[in-house]
Design an enzyme around this catalytic site. Sequence first.
Site, short mmCIF file in Angstrom:
data_model
loop_
_atom_site.label_atom_id
_atom_site.label_comp_id
_atom_site.label_asym_id
_atom_site.label_seq_id
_atom_site.Cartn_x
_atom_site.Cartn_y
_atom_site.Cartn_z
N SER A 230 35.90 -57.02 -21.40
CA SER A 230 34.57 -57.35 -20.86
C SER A 230 33.44 -56.81 -21.73
CB SER A 230 34.42 -56.85 -19.42
OG SER A 230 34.91 -55.53 -19.26
N ASP B 255 0.84 -1.21 0.00
CA ASP B 255 0.00 0.00 0.00
C ASP B 255 0.87 1.26 0.00
OD1 ASP B 255 0.67 -1.11 2.58
OD2 ASP B 255 -0.51 0.50 3.51
#
Lengths: 292, 615
Positions: free
Chosen positions: B525, B145
């Site tokens: 692997s 305000d």
Amino acid sequence: MDHLDKLEAKSVHILREAYAAFGNLCMLWSIGKDSTVLLWLARKAFYGHVPFPLVHVDTHYKIPEMIEYRDRLAMEYGLYMIYGENKEALDKGETFPNGKVSHMECCRLLKTEALTHTLNGTWPRYRLNLETGKYERDTDTAAYTGVIVGARSDEEGSRSKERYFSPRDKYNDWNLDDQPPEFWNQFKTDFAPGTHVRIHPLLDWTELNIWEYIDRENIPTVSLYYNQGDGYRYRSLGCAPCTKPIKSNSRTPKEIIQELKTGALANIAERSGREQDKEDGGLETLRRNGYM
Amino acid sequence: MEELLNIVTVGHVDHGKSTVIGRLLADAGALPEGKLEAIKENCKRNSKPFEYAFLLDALKYEQAQGITIDTARCFFQTEKRNYIIIDAPGHIEFLKNMVTGASRAEAALLVIDASHGVEENTRRHGYFLSMLGIRQVSVLVNKMDLVGYDRKVFEDIKEEYTKFLKKINIHPETFIPVSGMEGDNIAVRSENMPWYQGPIVLEQMDAFHAIPEPENMPFRMPVQGVYKFTDNNDSRRIIAGTVESGKVKAGDGLVFYPSGKKTKVKTLEVFNAPVPERFSAGNAAGFTMTEEIFVKRGEIACLAGEDAPCVGVRLKVNLFWLGKENLQQNKVYHLKCGTSKVEMRLERVERVVNASDLSCLMRQYVEKNEVAECILKLDRPIAFDLAGSIEATSRFVIVDEYEIAGGGIITESLKDDDYDNKNIRWSGDAMTAAERSRMLGHSGLVVWMTGLSGSGKTTTAQEVERRLVAAGIPAYVLDGDKLRHGLNNDLGFSDEDRKENIRRTTEVAKLFKDAGMVTFVTLISPFEEARQAAKAAVGNGFMEVYVKADLETCKSRDPKKLYEKALKGEIKSFTGIDSPYEIPKNPDLVLDTELWSEEECAEALYSAVVAKVKR
């Protein structure tokens, strides 16, 4: 865990911390619903035992049923039960009902003064002999360094600012403008010689929670809280001349819970029947000087 | 079930925290009958204007001075749940009270005065919320305000403050433009700011979440006491405490830290209630043990097989200081963590941080209301966790004389030569991985390097091995060839034998890792399934690294002339030629040897490994 489980767990935690930290610990028992819940929580924390004395400040203006109930429960639970009093003021008749002093002065003399001197051991303490059911002068006169109290923060403004562990100086005064920090379940358990710490395990409980817990655990409470057929009951207990019953039909904890939630009491302050709150400064002034 | 949420309001002094809350209580109809009128009447009598803040600032002193001194709590209810609103003071003098209030909260409303903007304590309070561990924050831009409900003022504050909060790891749920005085967007949506569409304060409160108890973390129960009350012929010896995380049931294996003593839970104990199947985080618990070992207050009960807490005497911490006297070296303090309490000294201040502008200062003491990174030295070991894992056991407070004067979080457990070397006592028990890594200052690790032949697995591993050993971390490269010379010299190249080769290599790597070594396994692997099996066999401390290079590149490198032989048919089932290579699905690290230089690959691998093993 529901909300009562959480409140219970936190209170038990605090009681156990207090028991570990203070060699000379006691608990104030006003015979009212809050400190009776506190007593029950101590039995929870210590598995049916209460490993410290219970202290009652007897103004000799209590409603007779309260004293009967106190001694009956103390015998049943095997409590280390102590009472203290302001013998001098009572002998001289310096009381409000006698018309010699104001409400506030009467509270100060019969409660605050009696409490201070019972806690520090300078006035006689009377202990219940569990064999005979009679009170005898207690041989232990050491000052209590930790005092467990059933204050709740929703009761009034100054109690809403309390710590769980709250120091009192050697004059029993509460310096609430400079309280120690308290966080993360770590409490003030160190204290200077001559001072003591008030411990407040019920700070987070509301009046409604207290009744919900009394109902759940089936805790025996003094009959004055219930309407015995005349349409009146006490909401808060104190000395007979200064405590007024309220209009209420509640006969059981369940009915009181209903009354608090939706009924006539939903918007009336709990201590509105207590005279000492209405004078200048009210409870805050009393509490700064050592009142519970 | 009724839910309860604690919310704290914080922010700079006079930015209107109490007014916002007073307004909220009044507009939502949460005040006892007559309270509002009584306070209005009181103001009239003392000829001062009524303020909503008076509803909260109940203490006489506060009304006289118009500021909040201590934390007040008020109870409040919406259709969704119950609230305790903690109104914390904004004045710097009362920072310790703000900390007290905020530490009890699960969410915070941070209030800023739109006409003054972000001020010192707006930022300081933000920082403290972050340290206290409060993650749910909404920022209320108040007194809109006074600035004519101007959207630009709101947006500017939002931008500035968001930037600051981001640096301290707070991400607000919302920014809400409000006016406590006029009641805009508090309990009722404002007509003055049609440009704001987000939640109003009351809606935001209901949007916060209750923080669940950490039930799924490792079990931690700091021992509050060991009770044996013999009246009424009670013979139970009960270990009592509040469960801070995890859960426990009868029969569970227990380990107490720092002592390391072990036993089992015999029975769970309660009073005036049916014995539960288990205790979990949040419960005030108690149990008896199968073996009556000596345990005392201050130890943490943990479960065997779960992650153990740290044990040590040197802590790196972030702390805030609230004491009247400075935190300084050469003075004895007490540190409280969980239920343990030990003597403590400040060893060193690493840096003092200005909580308001985040600038740093180098000096060896910490003043009131400052935040600092420090190293603390304890006189005997305690058990604790690190910040970011289990909250309750990673937080501590410091007691100066009789007062709690500071608090903080533990960020690191540091090596201590005196303690680590001299206090190793005969325990008879096998050393745990946690003990070993604490004493070594690092943990072991299996680094599984997969990739085509010639991709650079062994070359990179060997370079990183050298760097690690030079930095004091033992490392070893287990390449396929080394094992075939000895341990695996009974194996050929059949599918069966290849599998067995990988199995044995994995087991050896696991043992090396358990011994505290960084172990590089460099095997082609090629199959995802086999790599996953290795990962499962190793357990904790496994890192899969894909060393990437395409077939053509590898063929052209061909350091061992294997591609040449395979293409001639001299080697059968050679990966990439007549046997497939499955690219890893979720590797922990990819080293692209075509894009990166050898040096870059080594550096990337080295830092990834160090980050994983260093404590």
